[in-house]
Design a protein around this motif. Sequence first.
Motif, mmCIF file in Angstrom:
data_model
loop_
_atom_site.group_PDB
_atom_site.id
_atom_site.type_symbol
_atom_site.label_atom_id
_atom_site.label_comp_id
_atom_site.label_asym_id
_atom_site.label_seq_id
_atom_site.Cartn_x
_atom_site.Cartn_y
_atom_site.Cartn_z
ATOM 1 N N SER A 4 12.785 -109.454 9.960
ATOM 2 C CA SER A 4 12.495 -108.505 8.883
ATOM 3 C C SER A 4 13.303 -108.884 7.653
ATOM 4 O O SER A 4 14.341 -109.541 7.763
ATOM 5 C CB SER A 4 12.897 -107.084 9.287
ATOM 6 N N VAL A 5 12.817 -108.462 6.499
ATOM 7 C CA VAL A 5 13.584 -108.638 5.273
ATOM 8 C C VAL A 5 13.920 -107.271 4.686
ATOM 9 O O VAL A 5 13.100 -106.341 4.724
ATOM 10 C CB VAL A 5 12.822 -109.495 4.240
ATOM 11 N N GLU A 6 15.148 -107.165 4.204
ATOM 12 C CA GLU A 6 15.555 -105.988 3.429
ATOM 13 C C GLU A 6 15.265 -106.342 1.970
ATOM 14 O O GLU A 6 16.039 -107.044 1.320
ATOM 15 C CB GLU A 6 17.051 -105.723 3.662
ATOM 16 N N SER A 7 14.111 -105.889 1.476
ATOM 17 C CA SER A 7 13.619 -106.367 0.180
ATOM 18 C C SER A 7 14.592 -106.110 -0.960
ATOM 19 O O SER A 7 14.683 -106.912 -1.898
ATOM 20 C CB SER A 7 12.273 -105.717 -0.132
ATOM 21 N N ASP A 8 15.342 -105.023 -0.883
ATOM 22 C CA ASP A 8 16.305 -104.709 -1.950
ATOM 23 C C ASP A 8 17.379 -105.789 -2.089
ATOM 24 O O ASP A 8 17.960 -105.955 -3.154
ATOM 25 C CB ASP A 8 17.021 -103.384 -1.657
ATOM 26 N N GLN A 9 17.655 -106.493 -0.976
ATOM 27 C CA GLN A 9 18.723 -107.494 -0.976
ATOM 28 C C GLN A 9 18.210 -108.893 -1.309
ATOM 29 O O GLN A 9 18.995 -109.795 -1.575
ATOM 30 C CB GLN A 9 19.404 -107.533 0.393
ATOM 31 N N CYS A 10 16.894 -109.098 -1.273
ATOM 32 C CA CYS A 10 16.333 -110.432 -1.523
ATOM 33 C C CYS A 10 16.414 -110.748 -3.009
ATOM 34 O O CYS A 10 15.975 -109.966 -3.848
ATOM 35 C CB CYS A 10 14.887 -110.497 -1.055
ATOM 36 N N ALA A 11 16.985 -111.946 -3.304
ATOM 37 C CA ALA A 11 17.148 -112.365 -4.696
ATOM 38 C C ALA A 11 16.140 -113.445 -5.083
ATOM 39 O O ALA A 11 16.240 -114.021 -6.165
ATOM 40 C CB ALA A 11 18.570 -112.851 -4.919
ATOM 41 N N GLY A 12 15.202 -113.749 -4.171
ATOM 42 C CA GLY A 12 14.165 -114.728 -4.502
ATOM 43 C C GLY A 12 14.673 -116.157 -4.608
ATOM 44 O O GLY A 12 14.180 -116.953 -5.389
ATOM 45 N N ILE A 13 15.665 -116.491 -3.793
ATOM 46 C CA ILE A 13 16.272 -117.821 -3.860
ATOM 47 C C ILE A 13 15.435 -118.849 -3.094
ATOM 48 O O ILE A 13 15.410 -120.019 -3.453
ATOM 49 C CB ILE A 13 17.724 -117.755 -3.331
ATOM 50 N N GLU A 22 5.981 -121.022 7.019
ATOM 51 C CA GLU A 22 5.084 -120.102 7.748
ATOM 52 C C GLU A 22 5.841 -118.878 8.239
ATOM 53 O O GLU A 22 5.334 -117.755 8.186
ATOM 54 C CB GLU A 22 4.437 -120.812 8.934
ATOM 55 N N LEU A 23 7.051 -119.086 8.713
ATOM 56 C CA LEU A 23 7.850 -117.948 9.196
ATOM 57 C C LEU A 23 8.351 -117.087 8.048
ATOM 58 O O LEU A 23 8.511 -115.881 8.189
ATOM 59 C CB LEU A 23 9.076 -118.453 9.969
ATOM 60 N N PHE A 24 8.640 -117.753 6.921
ATOM 61 C CA PHE A 24 9.273 -117.064 5.791
ATOM 62 C C PHE A 24 8.433 -117.220 4.531
ATOM 63 O O PHE A 24 8.818 -117.948 3.601
ATOM 64 C CB PHE A 24 10.689 -117.622 5.575
ATOM 65 N N PRO A 25 7.293 -116.568 4.464
ATOM 66 C CA PRO A 25 6.443 -116.665 3.271
ATOM 67 C C PRO A 25 7.091 -115.959 2.081
ATOM 68 O O PRO A 25 7.924 -115.071 2.247
ATOM 69 C CB PRO A 25 5.162 -115.951 3.701
ATOM 70 N N LEU A 26 6.688 -116.403 0.894
ATOM 71 C CA LEU A 26 7.161 -115.771 -0.343
ATOM 72 C C LEU A 26 5.980 -115.122 -1.049
ATOM 73 O O LEU A 26 4.831 -115.559 -0.908
ATOM 74 C CB LEU A 26 7.786 -116.820 -1.270
ATOM 75 N N ASP A 27 6.267 -114.106 -1.855
ATOM 76 C CA ASP A 27 5.201 -113.522 -2.668
ATOM 77 C C ASP A 27 5.048 -114.328 -3.958
ATOM 78 O O ASP A 27 5.738 -115.336 -4.167
ATOM 79 C CB ASP A 27 5.456 -112.026 -2.921
ATOM 80 N N ASP A 28 4.155 -113.917 -4.833
ATOM 81 C CA ASP A 28 3.863 -114.685 -6.047
ATOM 82 C C ASP A 28 5.061 -114.797 -6.985
ATOM 83 O O ASP A 28 5.105 -115.689 -7.836
ATOM 84 C CB ASP A 28 2.690 -114.043 -6.805
ATOM 85 N N ASP A 29 6.030 -113.908 -6.830
ATOM 86 C CA ASP A 29 7.220 -113.942 -7.680
ATOM 87 C C ASP A 29 8.393 -114.670 -7.022
ATOM 88 O O ASP A 29 9.493 -114.698 -7.574
ATOM 89 C CB ASP A 29 7.640 -112.510 -8.046
ATOM 90 N N GLY A 30 8.162 -115.209 -5.824
ATOM 91 C CA GLY A 30 9.211 -115.969 -5.153
ATOM 92 C C GLY A 30 10.127 -115.148 -4.281
ATOM 93 O O GLY A 30 11.129 -115.658 -3.776
ATOM 94 N N TYR A 31 9.764 -113.894 -4.068
ATOM 95 C CA TYR A 31 10.558 -113.053 -3.164
ATOM 96 C C TYR A 31 9.963 -113.088 -1.761
ATOM 97 O O TYR A 31 8.763 -113.328 -1.591
ATOM 98 C CB TYR A 31 10.605 -111.599 -3.679
ATOM 99 N N SER A 32 10.808 -112.792 -0.794
ATOM 100 C CA SER A 32 10.368 -112.847 0.597
ATOM 101 C C SER A 32 9.225 -111.874 0.880
ATOM 102 O O SER A 32 9.285 -110.697 0.510
ATOM 103 C CB SER A 32 11.536 -112.524 1.528
ATOM 104 N N ALA A 33 8.201 -112.388 1.555
ATOM 105 C CA ALA A 33 7.075 -111.558 1.996
ATOM 106 C C ALA A 33 7.069 -111.440 3.517
ATOM 107 O O ALA A 33 6.023 -111.235 4.134
ATOM 108 C CB ALA A 33 5.763 -112.152 1.490
ATOM 109 N N VAL A 34 8.257 -111.562 4.118
ATOM 110 C CA VAL A 34 8.359 -111.459 5.586
ATOM 111 C C VAL A 34 7.945 -110.070 6.065
ATOM 112 O O VAL A 34 7.325 -109.921 7.112
ATOM 113 C CB VAL A 34 9.799 -111.808 6.038
ATOM 114 N N GLY A 35 8.302 -109.048 5.304
ATOM 115 C CA GLY A 35 7.969 -107.684 5.705
ATOM 116 C C GLY A 35 8.889 -107.196 6.804
ATOM 117 O O GLY A 35 10.032 -107.622 6.918
ATOM 118 N N LYS A 36 8.360 -106.314 7.637
ATOM 119 C CA LYS A 36 9.158 -105.712 8.714
ATOM 120 C C LYS A 36 8.605 -106.124 10.070
ATOM 121 O O LYS A 36 7.385 -106.103 10.279
ATOM 122 C CB LYS A 36 9.119 -104.184 8.621
#
Length: 64
Positions: A4-13, A22-36
Amino acid sequence: MRISVESDQCAGIGQCHEVDPELFPLDDDGYSAVGKDRDVPADKEEKARIGVDSCPMAALFITE
Ligand code: SF4
């Protein structure tokens, strides 16, 4: 295993994505799209641990 990703803590690195896109997809802005509670296939568990450990923001979590 689930990840899972805690989206508030993701800095889009994107380090997680470099470990396994595949395990760790990113959204269009480069932030994690792993979800929960994303399922990790048995043969990807080691990669999942490496990707979670790679996050400099400690934004990724494993649930066994
Ligand atoms: S490495 Fe961490 S901060 Fe960077 S995209 Fe992945 S979850 Fe977000």
